[in-house]
Scaffold this motif. Structure first.
Motif, PDB file in Angstrom:
ATOM      1  N   CYS A 184      -4.123  -9.699  40.207  1.00 17.61           N
ATOM      2  CA  CYS A 184      -4.881  -9.181  41.354  1.00 17.61           C
ATOM      3  C   CYS A 184      -6.050 -10.056  41.809  1.00 17.61           C
ATOM      4  CB  CYS A 184      -5.423  -7.785  41.019  1.00 17.61           C
ATOM      5  SG  CYS A 184      -4.156  -6.600  40.542  1.00 17.61           S
ATOM      6  N   TYR A 230      -4.628  -7.943  34.485  1.00 19.43           N
ATOM      7  CA  TYR A 230      -5.094  -7.440  35.787  1.00 19.43           C
ATOM      8  C   TYR A 230      -5.614  -8.574  36.672  1.00 19.43           C
ATOM      9  CZ  TYR A 230      -8.849  -5.669  38.834  1.00 19.43           C
ATOM     10  OH  TYR A 230      -9.704  -5.432  39.878  1.00 19.43           O
ATOM     11  N   SER A 231      -6.449  -9.435  36.095  1.00 19.68           N
ATOM     12  CA  SER A 231      -7.057 -10.498  36.907  1.00 19.68           C
ATOM     13  C   SER A 231      -6.033 -11.546  37.313  1.00 19.68           C
ATOM     14  CB  SER A 231      -8.206 -11.165  36.146  1.00 19.68           C
ATOM     15  OG  SER A 231      -7.725 -11.888  35.027  1.00 19.68           O
ATOM     16  N   ALA A 244      -9.202  -4.597  44.562  1.00 13.59           N
ATOM     17  CA  ALA A 244      -9.410  -5.111  43.209  1.00 13.59           C
ATOM     18  C   ALA A 244     -10.805  -5.705  43.065  1.00 13.59           C
ATOM     19  CB  ALA A 244      -8.351  -6.166  42.881  1.00 13.59           C
ATOM     20  N   SER A 276     -13.617  -4.406  40.367  1.00 13.10           N
ATOM     21  CA  SER A 276     -14.242  -5.342  39.429  1.00 13.10           C
ATOM     22  C   SER A 276     -15.754  -5.378  39.610  1.00 13.10           C
ATOM     23  CB  SER A 276     -13.657  -6.750  39.620  1.00 13.10           C
ATOM     24  OG  SER A 276     -12.275  -6.758  39.341  1.00 13.10           O
ATOM     25  N   CYS A 315      -7.468  -6.676  30.855  1.00 13.02           N
ATOM     26  CA  CYS A 315      -8.240  -7.297  31.930  1.00 13.02           C
ATOM     27  C   CYS A 315      -7.622  -8.629  32.351  1.00 13.02           C
ATOM     28  CB  CYS A 315      -9.683  -7.505  31.463  1.00 13.02           C
ATOM     29  SG  CYS A 315     -10.747  -8.242  32.705  1.00 13.02           S
TER      30      CYS A 315
END
Length: 736
Positions: free
Chosen positions: A708, A704-705, A435, A439, A701
């Motif tokens: 992860c 996701y953040s 991840a 990013s 996003c």
């Protein structure tokens, strides 16, 4: 038992009556003046238009600094009418002001730019002034930051006063003047006439002062207005005042509201399908939330703009989020063998800290943005702040009361509440290495794109005229066009002639005239000539006026936005560090927040999306949304630390378990918020689609953040900075 059921019935009846009254108020209003009706909510320039006023600077030798100071003060005055007002320089000697939601240009003109000079004099200089001799004022209008009427209730009787605030330089001047004139009057002179002469009672050194002795609130307001008017560094003369139309088009608001209604219906279905009876209760609470939001927007005189709508969309997502947290907890308790009553009580109790922490951190950002922000930033902060408070109230009070009432009335079957399956624990910490790489690539691509586009187009980002200024063209046609006709028939001609995208052109019609205003990025002389020729060739043009305009997003607004976000971030970090008793939580949260902002920034950079007011609103929305999701996971990590660490569990396993336990909450919350914005993207007008698209990227996003990035980051900080020891090849935490 009968009493408990009677109270439950009363609770439901009170809720129904309160919501019915709220809906009636928003639709029809109360009393002869229709107080509280949704139609009274002030709409911003982008949604409803307003008054446009143009002034000419009378001083031929006015410096650029004096002009910018005047623009700043006019912006402060215009903000009294609406936080969505625009003040900008037009040409070399004109200043234009656009104020939404108002129509009485005459009244506004008296307040904004009435000519005259404001001076403060001590007794000695006043005597010289009265005798027609040379004098020197102790302060001038440029030393006054603001003046406002107020009521002082601290004494035995109510007293009407005027509160003054001075600039840094004015503070020193006023301190010197009051120190030297205790017991003597200070004369306030506007346009050659004395408007007040309060007696100095003590030396005033703090940068603010109070004038008392007014007979009523009208006298206090008149004096405050006079002082504000006279604080302009230069003299202005009115050139024109008109009512102008919306910049987003007539259908922007209606389609946005329809999209919101469709999105709410879809969310209602999702919540009921997933959470059954509690989901149905959350839908009722959400209806109450919407009604309360409309009433509060009315009560606070908030100006509803596109950024403001973003704040409402975000707060709706957070209102749903609070319910999701509670209901997930209830299902977990039921899965662990608790009774329905015990699960409800425990669900609300265990969810309380998560809801408070996530909402308070976002509220910190809203308060800082409101205090420091100007223009649309202030409007965004107000709508977001209102939404946060109401979302907590509806989730913790209304949802809880209704759910307990329905339980007491006999809805006690566990099947009505659902039961959560035990979450499968996955290796989120190990996956975080991949991840981080993903990013890094995306963020790096966004940053690399800046110099690439700089070399190709001369600009790192696709700044709109709100940031860069540009060209304003006022065209009087032989007949009247409404905004839709202008966008369909005239706008393509202007865009083709200027060789720019139609999406980068703002169009406004002037009420009761044949004039249309086109605002674009700065045009070269050849482009201007081409536009004029094309319009005269295709339409009957009576008059064509073109001038350069400065940016409507002032440097101060940009600076305040950045500074306020930094301050809000620091305060959130401190709150998280104190609340979680570990600064590593705060550091991980801020880095994840920065990650989300940079990802969305990369979307703007690579996609060459327009960077203007909506850019600021989008970034602020992502800050609020991202930190909210992060706090939920951190709260579960904190809770599991107390239990799992005592069993010798590794930090890695604690993080993996915590993320797994909150995974469905993250998905469901992201899904409901995504639905709201996605429907807005599908149904919204073209000018809103780009804004909705970037919010969609931010929501994805953020999810996701939170899954992860945030937890694994905390694990990284904890294991690298904390004390660890080897145990059968594993790292085991010695201290929590």
């Amino acid at each position: 038992m009968k009493k408990a059921k009677r109270n439950s019935v009363n609770t439901i009846i009170v809720f129904i009556l309160a919501v019915a009254l709220g809906i009636f108020t928003t639709v029809h209003g109360l009393g002869k003046d229709c107080i509280g009706t949704a139609e009274n909510i002030i709409l911003g320039l982008d949604l409803a238009g307003g008054v446009s006023i143009t002034y000419e600077i009378e001083e031929e030798d006015a410096t650029e600094q004096e002009i910018q100071d005047t623009i700043k003060r006019l912006q402060q005055r215009a903000d009294v009418y609406s936080t969505d007002s625009n003040v900008y320089k037009a040409g070399s000697d004109r200043i234009s002001i656009e104020i939404p939601g108002v129509s009485d240009a005459g009244k506004i003109l008296e307040e904004l730019g009435k000519p005259g000079a404001l001076e403060f004099m001590d007794q000695e200089n006043y005597q010289k002034f009265a005798a027609g001799e040379e004098y020197e004022p102790v302060l001038t209008g440029s030393d006054v930051k603001n003046a406002a009427a107020a009521i002082d209730n601290s004494g035995t009787i109510k007293e009407y006063i005027v509160e003054l605030a001075f600039t840094d330089e004015g503070t020193k001047k006023f301190a010197d003047a009051t120190t030297a004139n205790v017991g003597k009057p200070i004369y306030i002179i506007y346009d050659g006439a004395v408007v007040s002469y309060p007696t100095v009672q003590t030396a005033i050194t703090g940068g603010s002062a109070v004038i008392n002795g007014m007979d009523d609130d009208e006298e206090a307001e008149r004096l405050a207005e006079t002082i504000r008017i006279g604080a302009l560094p230069i003299t202005l003369k009115e050139l024109s005042s008109n009512e102008v139309g919306a910049t987003l088009g007539k259908d922007a608001l209606s389609t946005t509201l329809k999209a919101g209604a469709v999105g709410m219906c879809i969310i209602a279905v999702i919540m009921i399908v997933i959470y059954l009876l509690p989901g149905f209760v959350s839908v009722l609470a959400l209806i109450a939330y919407v009604v309360l939001t409309l009433l509060c927007l009315n009560g606070f005189n908030a100006s509803l703009t596109l950024p403001g709508l973003a704040g409402i969309v975000l707060s709706i997502g957070m209102a749903v989020d609070a319910n999701v947290i509670i209901f997930t907890r209830i299902q977990e308790e039921l899965a662990n063998g608790a009774s329905v009553k015990g699960a409800i009580d425990s669900g609300f109790n265990k969810a309380l800290s998560s809801i408070l922490d996530s909402n308070i951190t976002t509220l910190i950002a809203a308060v800082v943005l409101y205090i420091m922000g100007i223009g649309s930033i202030k409007g965004f902060a107000l709508t977001l702040g209102i939404g946060i408070v109401l979302s907590m109230f509806t989730a913790l009070v209304i949802t809880k009361s209704l759910l307990k009432a329905l339980f007491t009335l006999g809805l006690k079957d566990p099947k009505l509440y659902g039961m959560k399956k035990e979450a499968n624990t996955r290796g989120y910490v190990k996956f975080s290495r991949i991840a981080y790489g993903i990013s890094f690539v995306v963020i790096a691509a966004g940053l690399i794109a800046l110099p690439v586009f700089k070399s190709k187009s001369g600009s790192t980002l696709n700044y709109s005229l709100e940031f860069t200024g540009g060209t304003s063209m006022t065209v009087e046609f032989g007949k009247q066009y409404n905004l839709e006709e202008a966008e369909e028939q005239i706008l393509p001609v202007v865009a083709e002639a200027a060789d720019i995208s139609a999406a980068d052109i703002q169009v406004q019609n002037v009420k009761d005239t044949n004039e249309i205003v086109f605002k674009t990025s700065s045009l070269a002389n050849s482009q201007r000539d081409a536009v004029q020729d094309a319009l005269e060739e295709n339409f009957e043009v009576k008059e064509f006026e073109m001038q350069n305009i400065s940016s409507t997003i002032s440097s101060e607004m940009q600076r305040n936005a950045i500074v306020s976000v930094v301050i809000a971030t620091v305060l959130m970090l401190l709150y998280i560090a104190v609340r979680f008793n570990d600064v590593k939580f705060g550091a991980a949260a801020v880095i994840a927040l920065l990650h989300d902002v940079l990802i969305v920034f990369a979307v703007y950079s690579i996609g060459r999306l327009s960077v203007g007011n909506t850019f600021i609103a989008c970034m602020l929305t992502i800050v609020g949304y991202s930190i909210n999701a992060t706090i939920i996971i951190f709260d579960r990590i904190r809770e599991n630390l107390a239990v799992m660490n005592s069993r010798g569990e590794t930090y890695e396993n604690i993080v993996n378990v915590s993320i797994s336990q909150t995974f469905t909450r993250t998905i469901y919350t992201s899904l409901t918020t995504f639905v709201m914005v996605f429907v807005l993207y599908i149904m919204g007008v073209a000018s809103i689609k780009e804004f909705a698209l970037t919010l969609i990227c931010g929501i994805v996003c953020g999810a996701y953040s939170s899954v992860c990035i945030t937890g694994p980051l905390w694990h990284l900080f904890k294991t690298k900075a904390g004390k660890v020891e080897k145990n059968d090849g594993k790292k085991k935490a010695k201290n929590a």
